[in-house]
Design a protein around this motif. Structure first.
Motif, short mmCIF file in Angstrom:
data_model
loop_
_atom_site.label_atom_id
_atom_site.label_comp_id
_atom_site.label_asym_id
_atom_site.label_seq_id
_atom_site.Cartn_x
_atom_site.Cartn_y
_atom_site.Cartn_z
N GLY A 26 0.65 -1.04 0.43
CA GLY A 26 0.26 0.66 -0.20
C GLY A 26 0.41 1.50 -0.15
N GLY A 27 -0.13 2.23 0.36
CA GLY A 27 1.16 4.11 0.47
C GLY A 27 0.89 4.57 -0.43
N ASP A 28 1.32 5.44 -0.56
CA ASP A 28 1.67 6.34 -1.99
C ASP A 28 3.22 6.59 -2.64
OD1 ASP A 28 1.10 7.78 -4.01
OD2 ASP A 28 0.85 9.77 -2.98
N HIS A 29 2.57 5.71 -4.01
CA HIS A 29 3.92 5.54 -4.40
C HIS A 29 4.02 6.48 -5.55
CE1 HIS A 29 4.10 1.38 -2.28
NE2 HIS A 29 3.05 1.54 -2.81
N GLY A 30 3.23 7.26 -5.95
CA GLY A 30 3.16 8.54 -7.18
C GLY A 30 3.03 7.81 -8.29
N LEU A 31 2.83 6.15 -8.47
CA LEU A 31 2.60 5.49 -9.57
C LEU A 31 1.39 5.65 -10.24
CD1 LEU A 31 5.24 2.62 -8.66
CD2 LEU A 31 5.54 3.97 -9.71
N PRO A 32 1.32 5.76 -12.01
CA PRO A 32 0.07 5.63 -11.64
C PRO A 32 -0.95 4.31 -11.27
CG PRO A 32 1.68 5.38 -13.59
CD PRO A 32 1.66 5.49 -12.22
N GLU A 33 -1.94 4.18 -10.82
CA GLU A 33 -3.09 3.30 -10.63
C GLU A 33 -2.52 2.15 -11.11
OE1 GLU A 33 -7.52 1.79 -9.51
OE2 GLU A 33 -7.20 3.70 -9.74
#
Length: 74
Positions: A26-33
Protein backbone atom coordinates in the motif's frame (compact mmCIF):
# COMPACT_ATOMS: atom_id res chain seq x y z
CA UNK A 1 20.73 -32.38 16.76
CA UNK A 2 22.38 -29.47 14.88
CA UNK A 3 20.56 -30.42 11.70
CA UNK A 4 17.24 -30.47 13.51
CA UNK A 5 17.93 -27.02 14.97
CA UNK A 6 18.84 -25.76 11.50
CA UNK A 7 15.61 -27.22 10.13
CA UNK A 8 13.68 -25.46 12.89
CA UNK A 9 15.39 -22.17 11.95
CA UNK A 10 14.13 -22.58 8.38
CA UNK A 11 10.65 -23.29 9.71
CA UNK A 12 10.75 -20.11 11.80
CA UNK A 13 11.87 -18.13 8.75
CA UNK A 14 9.02 -19.60 6.71
CA UNK A 15 6.55 -18.71 9.45
CA UNK A 16 7.85 -15.12 9.56
CA UNK A 17 7.54 -14.80 5.77
CA UNK A 18 4.01 -16.24 5.96
CA UNK A 19 3.03 -13.30 8.17
CA UNK A 20 4.42 -10.87 5.59
CA UNK A 21 2.77 -12.56 2.59
CA UNK A 22 -0.70 -11.33 3.52
CA UNK A 23 0.48 -7.79 4.24
CA UNK A 24 -0.47 -5.18 1.68
CA UNK A 25 2.38 -2.84 0.86
CA UNK A 26 0.00 0.00 0.00
CA UNK A 27 0.88 3.63 0.46
CA UNK A 28 1.22 6.44 -2.05
CA UNK A 29 4.01 5.51 -4.45
CA UNK A 30 3.29 8.30 -6.89
CA UNK A 31 2.75 5.65 -9.57
CA UNK A 32 -0.20 5.39 -11.92
CA UNK A 33 -2.90 3.15 -10.46
CA UNK A 34 -2.42 0.30 -12.95
CA UNK A 35 1.33 0.24 -12.43
CA UNK A 36 0.95 0.33 -8.64
CA UNK A 37 -1.45 -2.64 -8.79
CA UNK A 38 0.98 -4.56 -11.01
CA UNK A 39 3.87 -3.83 -8.63
CA UNK A 40 1.78 -5.00 -5.66
CA UNK A 41 0.90 -8.22 -7.49
CA UNK A 42 4.54 -8.83 -8.45
CA UNK A 43 5.68 -8.21 -4.86
CA UNK A 44 3.04 -10.60 -3.54
CA UNK A 45 4.18 -13.29 -6.00
CA UNK A 46 7.81 -12.84 -4.96
CA UNK A 47 6.90 -13.20 -1.28
CA UNK A 48 4.91 -16.37 -2.02
CA UNK A 49 7.85 -17.80 -3.96
CA UNK A 50 10.12 -17.28 -0.95
CA UNK A 51 7.55 -18.84 1.38
CA UNK A 52 7.08 -21.92 -0.82
CA UNK A 53 10.84 -22.30 -1.20
CA UNK A 54 11.34 -22.26 2.56
CA UNK A 55 8.53 -24.75 3.11
CA UNK A 56 10.09 -27.03 0.49
CA UNK A 57 13.43 -26.87 2.34
CA UNK A 58 11.69 -27.79 5.60
CA UNK A 59 9.81 -30.72 4.05
CA UNK A 60 12.91 -32.10 2.33
CA UNK A 61 14.96 -31.67 5.51
CA UNK A 62 12.25 -33.44 7.50
CA UNK A 63 12.43 -36.36 5.08
CA UNK A 64 16.24 -36.42 4.98
CA UNK A 65 16.51 -36.49 8.76
CA UNK A 66 13.91 -39.26 8.84
CA UNK A 67 11.93 -37.38 11.46
CA UNK A 68 8.66 -38.89 12.57
CA UNK A 69 5.58 -37.40 14.12
CA UNK A 70 2.38 -39.50 14.28
CA UNK A 71 0.19 -36.41 13.87
CA UNK A 72 2.01 -35.34 10.69
CA UNK A 73 2.87 -38.73 9.19
CA UNK A 74 -0.65 -40.18 9.17
Amino acid sequence: MEKLISLHKHWLNADAVKEVVATEIGGDHGLPEGLAEFAELHSSFARLSVLYGLIYVVIEGYKELKCTNPKVDE
